[in-house]
Scaffold this motif. Structure first.
Motif, PDB file in Angstrom:
ATOM      1  N   ILE A   3     -20.478 -18.708   6.757  1.00  0.00           N
ATOM      2  CA  ILE A   3     -20.012 -17.355   6.489  1.00  0.00           C
ATOM      3  C   ILE A   3     -19.467 -16.837   7.800  1.00  0.00           C
ATOM      4  O   ILE A   3     -20.146 -16.848   8.808  1.00  0.00           O
ATOM      5  CB  ILE A   3     -21.162 -16.470   6.001  1.00  0.00           C
ATOM      6  CG1 ILE A   3     -21.672 -17.009   4.666  1.00  0.00           C
ATOM      7  CG2 ILE A   3     -20.714 -15.044   5.826  1.00  0.00           C
ATOM      8  CD1 ILE A   3     -22.847 -16.262   4.116  1.00  0.00           C
ATOM      9  N   LYS A   4     -18.215 -16.396   7.783  1.00  0.00           N
ATOM     10  CA  LYS A   4     -17.590 -16.011   9.029  1.00  0.00           C
ATOM     11  C   LYS A   4     -17.291 -14.525   9.047  1.00  0.00           C
ATOM     12  O   LYS A   4     -16.884 -13.941   8.069  1.00  0.00           O
ATOM     13  CB  LYS A   4     -16.286 -16.789   9.245  1.00  0.00           C
ATOM     14  CG  LYS A   4     -16.498 -18.281   9.360  1.00  0.00           C
ATOM     15  CD  LYS A   4     -15.211 -18.990   9.647  1.00  0.00           C
ATOM     16  CE  LYS A   4     -14.320 -18.984   8.437  1.00  0.00           C
ATOM     17  NZ  LYS A   4     -13.064 -19.677   8.644  1.00  0.00           N
ATOM     18  N   ARG A   5     -17.511 -13.925  10.192  1.00  0.00           N
ATOM     19  CA  ARG A   5     -17.152 -12.539  10.397  1.00  0.00           C
ATOM     20  C   ARG A   5     -15.875 -12.483  11.186  1.00  0.00           C
ATOM     21  O   ARG A   5     -15.758 -13.126  12.218  1.00  0.00           O
ATOM     22  CB  ARG A   5     -18.261 -11.825  11.176  1.00  0.00           C
ATOM     23  CG  ARG A   5     -17.962 -10.348  11.370  1.00  0.00           C
ATOM     24  CD  ARG A   5     -19.034  -9.691  12.205  1.00  0.00           C
ATOM     25  NE  ARG A   5     -18.955 -10.123  13.591  1.00  0.00           N
ATOM     26  CZ  ARG A   5     -19.732  -9.634  14.529  1.00  0.00           C
ATOM     27  NH1 ARG A   5     -20.657  -8.750  14.246  1.00  0.00           N
ATOM     28  NH2 ARG A   5     -19.619 -10.064  15.777  1.00  0.00           N
ATOM     29  N   ALA A  23     -24.978 -12.347   5.152  1.00  0.00           N
ATOM     30  CA  ALA A  23     -24.037 -12.085   6.239  1.00  0.00           C
ATOM     31  C   ALA A  23     -24.007 -10.597   6.485  1.00  0.00           C
ATOM     32  O   ALA A  23     -23.686  -9.821   5.598  1.00  0.00           O
ATOM     33  CB  ALA A  23     -22.641 -12.587   5.858  1.00  0.00           C
ATOM     34  N   SER A  31     -23.080  -5.972   3.607  1.00  0.00           N
ATOM     35  CA  SER A  31     -23.455  -7.364   3.838  1.00  0.00           C
ATOM     36  C   SER A  31     -23.161  -8.154   2.573  1.00  0.00           C
ATOM     37  O   SER A  31     -23.024  -7.583   1.488  1.00  0.00           O
ATOM     38  CB  SER A  31     -24.930  -7.487   4.225  1.00  0.00           C
ATOM     39  OG  SER A  31     -25.756  -7.031   3.170  1.00  0.00           O
ATOM     40  N   TYR A 169     -15.723 -10.591   5.765  1.00  0.00           N
ATOM     41  CA  TYR A 169     -16.544 -11.780   5.599  1.00  0.00           C
ATOM     42  C   TYR A 169     -15.834 -12.795   4.708  1.00  0.00           C
ATOM     43  O   TYR A 169     -15.127 -12.420   3.772  1.00  0.00           O
ATOM     44  CB  TYR A 169     -17.892 -11.446   4.953  1.00  0.00           C
ATOM     45  CG  TYR A 169     -18.738 -10.473   5.732  1.00  0.00           C
ATOM     46  CD1 TYR A 169     -19.449 -10.890   6.851  1.00  0.00           C
ATOM     47  CD2 TYR A 169     -18.830  -9.138   5.342  1.00  0.00           C
ATOM     48  CE1 TYR A 169     -20.232 -10.008   7.563  1.00  0.00           C
ATOM     49  CE2 TYR A 169     -19.614  -8.250   6.056  1.00  0.00           C
ATOM     50  CZ  TYR A 169     -20.309  -8.679   7.168  1.00  0.00           C
ATOM     51  OH  TYR A 169     -21.084  -7.805   7.881  1.00  0.00           O
TER      52      TYR A 169
END
Length: 364
Positions: A3-5, A23, A31, A169
């Protein structure tokens, strides 16, 4: 597979979040948590979807979105297909560029709502419908679902400066028909090598592609470009890269402000991937890999092309101009010279006046 921010502060800045079930980033309003279904291969993994599905089978992907703020928020939702960035990282909703070998795009088989509104301090489930292609998948299809909060405007950062901070996200989605006999990323194809001018920088770009329906992991590439005399003009290396299935990217070597001369160049590259302690090949540090590829490409730069590249290179321009400190020093020197000249003129003028007054006294 994480999971990328994505945080954009002034210029775009990509920050990855290590896999965990929820996330959430400090300062964000929401989130995201993936709710893994029965078709998840590893049920203990709740950070992304890794599904085993039959051809034509449907699966509902559920994401719990929690609004942690005191206001209602609207989230834009998009599904896409994984690609590889020029930094050598998988972007699960890149939607390109793809290798010609790509049999199908996972993003086309995911139906997501365009946007959802979540009341303050509430959690809401968002469902994305995934339908596998009717044709059997021999490897892994990769994509993701992207969540972006609307209305994220420039924020004050003090001293009157505005910083445009945007938070989002991406949850990875992998889908396959079987865990056996999957395609193995044992092949790395290479393409054209050429100088490129982008954002005021000259780079030597080498096209690299993964033609297999599998993630290509632990990729490292080293490269050198020699001129007609055999001297190394440019070199570069990058480790810990990963490629999405059936994707391509440009491995780049930055000129770092070095002028590009006209002439013929020879570029040589070595790539290692699929790290394995028992691997057949070892890099310069002794790290072992299952696969290795060496290749050579040549390219020619004309005088006109070299001039255009050099004229557009910001670092070359900077080298051709004096640094700010030099301008300050020159300014101080000029000011001192003016002060000295002014003092000399003042002293001489005063002496002439005294001499005139003295002569007039003698005449009396």
């Amino acid at each position: 597979m994480n999971i990328k921010r994505v945080a954009l502060a002034g210029a775009a800045l990509l920050m990855g979040i290590l896999p965990f079930s929820t996330a959430h980033a400090a300062g964000s309003d929401f989130s995201v948590q993936a709710v893994v279904p029965a078709t998840q291969i590893d049920k203990s993994n709740t950070s992304y979807f890794d599904l085993k599905l039959n051809p034509g089978q449907q699966e509902k992907l559920t994401f719990n979105l929690q609004n942690t703020s005191n206001k209602d928020i609207t989230i834009d939702v998009t599904a896409g297909t994984a690609g590889t960035s020029n930094a050598g990282a998988v972007d699960y909703t890149a939607n390109g560029p793809f290798d010609a070998s790509l049999p199908d795009q996972l993003g086309k088989y995911m139906q997501a709502p365009e946007k959802v509104t979540i009341p303050a301090k509430q959690t809401q489930a968002v469902n994305v419908q995934l339908t596998m292609p009717n044709k059997a998948v021999t490897g892994v299809m990769a994509g993701g679902v992207h969540f972006l909060e609307e209305g994220q405007n420039a924020q004050k950062a003090g001293s009157g400066m505005n910083i445009n901070s945007v938070l989002s996200y991406t949850v990875a989605v992998l889908a396959r028909n079987t865990t056996d006999n999957n395609d193995v990323a044992d092949t790395l194809n290479t393409g054209r090598v050429a100088p490129v001018s982008k954002n005021g920088h000259t780079t030597i770009n080498a096209e690299v592609s993964n033609p297999k329906q599998a993630l290509l992991n632990r990729l490292e590439i080293t490269g050198k470009v020699r001129d007609a005399e055999g001297k190394v003009a440019y070199k570069g290396a990058q480790k810990m890269m990963q490629m999405a299935p059936n994707s391509k990217f440009d491995f780049t070597m930055d000129s770092n402000g070095q002028r590009l001369a006209a002439g013929k160049y020879t570029a040589t590259y070595t790539a290692f991937w699929s790290e394995n302690v028992n691997g057949k090949y070892a890099d310069a540090t002794g790290t072992r890999f299952d696969y290795r590829k060496d290749w050579t490409e040549t390219f020619t730069v004309t005088a006109d092309q070299a001039k255009k590249f050099n004229d557009n290179d910001a670092m070359i321009k900077a080298k051709g101009s004096l640094p700010v400190i030099m301008w300050v020093i020159i300014g101080v020197v000029v000011l001192l010279v003016l002060v000295i000249v002014g003092l000399i003129w003042f002293i001489l003028a005063k002496r002439r006046k005294e001499e005139r007054e003295e002569n007039m006294d003698k005449l009396k």
